[in-house]
Write a protein that holds these residues in place. Structure first.
Motif, PDB file in Angstrom:
ATOM      1  N   ASN A   2       0.803  -1.099  -0.170  1.00 43.23           N
ATOM      2  CA  ASN A   2       0.027  -0.187   0.001  1.00 43.23           C
ATOM      3  C   ASN A   2       1.143   1.455  -0.037  1.00 43.23           C
ATOM      4  OD1 ASN A   2      -1.874  -1.786   1.734  1.00 43.23           O
ATOM      5  ND2 ASN A   2      -3.277  -0.463   0.506  1.00 43.23           N
ATOM      6  N   GLU A   3       0.416   2.136  -0.859  1.00 41.10           N
ATOM      7  CA  GLU A   3       1.082   3.433  -0.624  1.00 41.10           C
ATOM      8  C   GLU A   3       0.337   4.201   0.487  1.00 41.10           C
ATOM      9  OE1 GLU A   3       2.336   7.369  -3.083  1.00 41.10           O
ATOM     10  OE2 GLU A   3       1.735   5.672  -4.362  1.00 41.10           O
ATOM     11  N   VAL A   4       0.967   4.907   1.199  1.00 40.41           N
ATOM     12  CA  VAL A   4       0.410   5.705   2.303  1.00 40.41           C
ATOM     13  C   VAL A   4       0.911   7.028   2.345  1.00 40.41           C
ATOM     14  CG1 VAL A   4      -0.140   5.798   4.727  1.00 40.41           C
ATOM     15  CG2 VAL A   4      -0.164   3.486   3.707  1.00 40.41           C
ATOM     16  N   ARG A   5       0.196   8.052   2.653  1.00 37.66           N
ATOM     17  CA  ARG A   5       0.432   9.593   2.737  1.00 37.66           C
ATOM     18  C   ARG A   5       0.104   9.803   4.197  1.00 37.66           C
ATOM     19  NH1 ARG A   5      -1.999  13.396  -0.365  1.00 37.66           N
ATOM     20  NH2 ARG A   5      -0.225  15.006   0.286  1.00 37.66           N
ATOM     21  N   TYR A   6       0.673  10.587   4.742  1.00 40.78           N
ATOM     22  CA  TYR A   6       0.415  11.044   6.382  1.00 40.78           C
ATOM     23  C   TYR A   6       0.756  12.094   6.800  1.00 40.78           C
ATOM     24  CZ  TYR A   6       5.136  10.505   7.845  1.00 40.78           C
ATOM     25  OH  TYR A   6       6.504  10.722   8.142  1.00 40.78           O
ATOM     26  N   ASN A   7       0.084  12.643   7.693  1.00 39.75           N
ATOM     27  CA  ASN A   7       0.192  14.016   8.332  1.00 39.75           C
ATOM     28  C   ASN A   7       0.090  13.779   9.847  1.00 39.75           C
ATOM     29  OD1 ASN A   7      -0.175  16.547   9.448  1.00 39.75           O
ATOM     30  ND2 ASN A   7      -0.512  17.389   7.436  1.00 39.75           N
ATOM     31  N   ALA A   8       1.266  14.386  10.507  1.00 36.80           N
ATOM     32  CA  ALA A   8       1.321  13.982  12.022  1.00 36.80           C
ATOM     33  C   ALA A   8       1.495  15.475  12.891  1.00 36.80           C
ATOM     34  CB  ALA A   8       2.455  13.088  12.412  1.00 36.80           C
ATOM     35  N   ARG A   9       0.842  15.607  13.969  1.00 37.25           N
ATOM     36  CA  ARG A   9       1.141  16.839  14.702  1.00 37.25           C
ATOM     37  C   ARG A   9       1.027  16.430  16.108  1.00 37.25           C
ATOM     38  NH1 ARG A   9      -0.767  21.588  12.190  1.00 37.25           N
ATOM     39  NH2 ARG A   9      -0.265  22.507  14.502  1.00 37.25           N
ATOM     40  N   SER A  10       1.600  17.289  16.910  1.00 37.44           N
ATOM     41  CA  SER A  10       1.490  17.079  18.452  1.00 37.44           C
ATOM     42  C   SER A  10       1.750  18.525  18.870  1.00 37.44           C
ATOM     43  CB  SER A  10       2.720  16.205  19.070  1.00 37.44           C
ATOM     44  OG  SER A  10       2.331  15.933  20.435  1.00 37.44           O
ATOM     45  N   HIS A  11       0.765  18.781  20.159  1.00 38.14           N
ATOM     46  CA  HIS A  11       0.752  20.020  20.769  1.00 38.14           C
ATOM     47  C   HIS A  11       0.517  19.923  22.083  1.00 38.14           C
ATOM     48  CE1 HIS A  11      -0.636  24.279  21.718  1.00 38.14           C
ATOM     49  NE2 HIS A  11      -0.443  24.353  20.272  1.00 38.14           N
ATOM     50  N   VAL A  12       1.050  20.693  22.890  1.00 37.86           N
ATOM     51  CA  VAL A  12       1.405  20.462  24.381  1.00 37.86           C
ATOM     52  C   VAL A  12      -0.113  20.999  25.095  1.00 37.86           C
ATOM     53  CG1 VAL A  12       1.994  23.008  24.806  1.00 37.86           C
ATOM     54  CG2 VAL A  12       2.707  21.371  26.400  1.00 37.86           C
ATOM     55  N   GLY A 224     -10.753  23.643  24.908  1.00 40.71           N
ATOM     56  CA  GLY A 224     -10.130  24.178  26.206  1.00 40.71           C
ATOM     57  C   GLY A 224      -8.713  23.520  26.547  1.00 40.71           C
ATOM     58  N   GLY A 225      -8.228  22.491  25.418  1.00 40.19           N
ATOM     59  CA  GLY A 225      -6.915  21.922  25.360  1.00 40.19           C
ATOM     60  C   GLY A 225      -6.266  21.828  26.715  1.00 40.19           C
ATOM     61  N   ALA A 226      -7.010  21.148  27.566  1.00 40.13           N
ATOM     62  CA  ALA A 226      -6.474  20.576  28.957  1.00 40.13           C
ATOM     63  C   ALA A 226      -5.406  19.669  28.950  1.00 40.13           C
ATOM     64  CB  ALA A 226      -7.933  20.315  29.833  1.00 40.13           C
ATOM     65  N   ASP A 227      -5.229  19.090  27.748  1.00 38.76           N
ATOM     66  CA  ASP A 227      -4.294  17.937  27.710  1.00 38.76           C
ATOM     67  C   ASP A 227      -3.366  18.004  26.451  1.00 38.76           C
ATOM     68  OD1 ASP A 227      -2.985  15.563  28.418  1.00 38.76           O
ATOM     69  OD2 ASP A 227      -4.740  14.241  28.343  1.00 38.76           O
ATOM     70  N   ASN A 228      -2.219  17.256  26.402  1.00 41.97           N
ATOM     71  CA  ASN A 228      -1.660  17.282  25.190  1.00 41.97           C
ATOM     72  C   ASN A 228      -2.293  16.557  24.104  1.00 41.97           C
ATOM     73  OD1 ASN A 228       1.165  15.786  27.270  1.00 41.97           O
ATOM     74  ND2 ASN A 228       0.773  18.115  27.018  1.00 41.97           N
ATOM     75  N   ILE A 229      -2.151  16.894  23.034  1.00 33.15           N
ATOM     76  CA  ILE A 229      -3.034  16.563  21.721  1.00 33.15           C
ATOM     77  C   ILE A 229      -1.965  15.983  20.699  1.00 33.15           C
ATOM     78  CG2 ILE A 229      -4.950  17.203  20.231  1.00 33.15           C
ATOM     79  CD1 ILE A 229      -4.583  19.965  22.031  1.00 33.15           C
ATOM     80  N   THR A 230      -2.172  15.031  20.224  1.00 33.54           N
ATOM     81  CA  THR A 230      -1.467  14.085  19.318  1.00 33.54           C
ATOM     82  C   THR A 230      -2.333  13.667  18.246  1.00 33.54           C
ATOM     83  OG1 THR A 230       0.338  14.021  20.776  1.00 33.54           O
ATOM     84  CG2 THR A 230       0.410  12.631  18.890  1.00 33.54           C
ATOM     85  N   VAL A 231      -2.077  13.640  17.043  1.00 32.14           N
ATOM     86  CA  VAL A 231      -2.792  13.337  15.821  1.00 32.14           C
ATOM     87  C   VAL A 231      -1.772  12.789  14.829  1.00 32.14           C
ATOM     88  CG1 VAL A 231      -4.350  14.113  14.220  1.00 32.14           C
ATOM     89  CG2 VAL A 231      -4.674  14.909  16.579  1.00 32.14           C
ATOM     90  N   ILE A 232      -2.254  11.580  14.424  1.00 25.65           N
ATOM     91  CA  ILE A 232      -1.771  11.144  13.024  1.00 25.65           C
ATOM     92  C   ILE A 232      -2.690  10.831  11.956  1.00 25.65           C
ATOM     93  CG2 ILE A 232      -0.227   9.487  11.772  1.00 25.65           C
ATOM     94  CD1 ILE A 232       0.955   8.991  14.375  1.00 25.65           C
ATOM     95  N   VAL A 233      -2.837  11.146  10.691  1.00 24.71           N
ATOM     96  CA  VAL A 233      -3.994  10.997  10.011  1.00 24.71           C
ATOM     97  C   VAL A 233      -3.342  10.370   8.489  1.00 24.71           C
ATOM     98  CG1 VAL A 233      -5.815  11.916   8.544  1.00 24.71           C
ATOM     99  CG2 VAL A 233      -5.324  12.965  10.732  1.00 24.71           C
ATOM    100  N   LEU A 234      -3.566   9.141   8.027  1.00 22.78           N
ATOM    101  CA  LEU A 234      -3.049   8.540   7.180  1.00 22.78           C
ATOM    102  C   LEU A 234      -4.174   8.150   6.018  1.00 22.78           C
ATOM    103  CD1 LEU A 234      -2.365   6.485  10.004  1.00 22.78           C
ATOM    104  CD2 LEU A 234      -0.550   6.078   8.593  1.00 22.78           C
TER     105      LEU A 234
END
Length: 237
Positions: A2-12, A224-234
């Motif tokens: 499979n060819e996969v493209r992704y975008n990953a972000r993390s925020h405090v 509210g962003g009360a926690d760290n937030i991490t996301v990967i979309v593929l």
């Protein structure tokens, strides 16, 4: 393959001083991972980073079955190291959730412990592929509340399984087909506290890959962003 493209972000996030989440993308090995540390600064971030570092050491060139076993083994080794470290430091719980996704040969495998999640959007419909290891998950499985309701429950942060917690680590596994057009989301609970299934489905169906991770993080921060937030979309191409 499979060819996969992704975008990953993390925020405090807005409330924490330290980002205890770790994010790992190994496109050459078709492995993506999110880990959410627990135990406070100098412990939670250590645990999540250790898991990511151990998985990053998986050699390239393994066939899919060997790679899946190597992924499981790397997480298990992390568990033993974190346990030993907690004992050496003479402190309470150090641990981290993990949600890892591997895509190969038209199939996916997800491994997880804790309440970091893997979703799949297929033909506009979202599906949660993992089941939280949490105190409130039993209510959902018994049909007493939805996952959206569970995310707002006072006990939603009480997780019942994590890497580095307890003598032996039980990892759950989910597997299935990865079809062209499928979009996967791996995230920490810093997102799902603020993004219902309907919100996730709408954003994942609408946003292009280049902006989708940023948009999801914006939603959590606006909420509210009360926690760290991490996301990967593929995206499976």
């Amino acid at each position: 393959m499979n060819e996969v493209r992704y975008n990953a972000r993390s925020h405090v996030g807005h409330k924490r001083k330290v980002n205890e989440d770790s994010v790992l993308a190994l496109p050459d090995r078709s492995i993506w991972l999110v880990s959410d540390g627990m135990g406070g600064h100098d412990a939670g971030d250590y645990a999540s980073r250790l898991i990511a570092d151990r998985v990053a050491m998986i050699p390239a060139g393994l066939d899919p079955t060997e790679r899946m076993h190597a992924l499981r083994e790397a997480i298990r080794e992390s568990h033993d190291i974190i346990l030993a470290q907690a004992e050496a430091r003479g402190r309470g719980v150090i641990g981290a959730t993990v949600a890892a996704l591997m895509i190969a040969s038209g199939h996916f495998v997800g491994l997880w412990a804790g309440d970091s999640r893997i979703y799949r959007l297929r033909e506009g419909q979202i599906e949660l592929l993992t089941t939280d290891h949490s105190a409130v998950a039993d209510f959902v499985l018994a049909g007493q509340m939805t996952w959206d309701e569970a995310d707002q429950h006072p006990q939603s942060n009480a997780i019942t399984r994590a890497v580095g917690v307890g003598e032996t680590l039980e990892l759950d596994k989910v597997r299935g087909e990865a079809l062209r057009g499928d979009r996967f989301l791996i995230c920490s609970d810093g997102l799902t506290k603020y993004a219902t299934f309907a919100i996730l489905q709408s954003v994942l169906a609408r946003e292009p890959l280049e902006t989708v991770s940023g948009r999801l993080i914006e939603i959590a921060l606006d909420g509210g962003g009360a926690d760290n937030i991490t996301v990967i979309v593929l995206d499976v191409l």
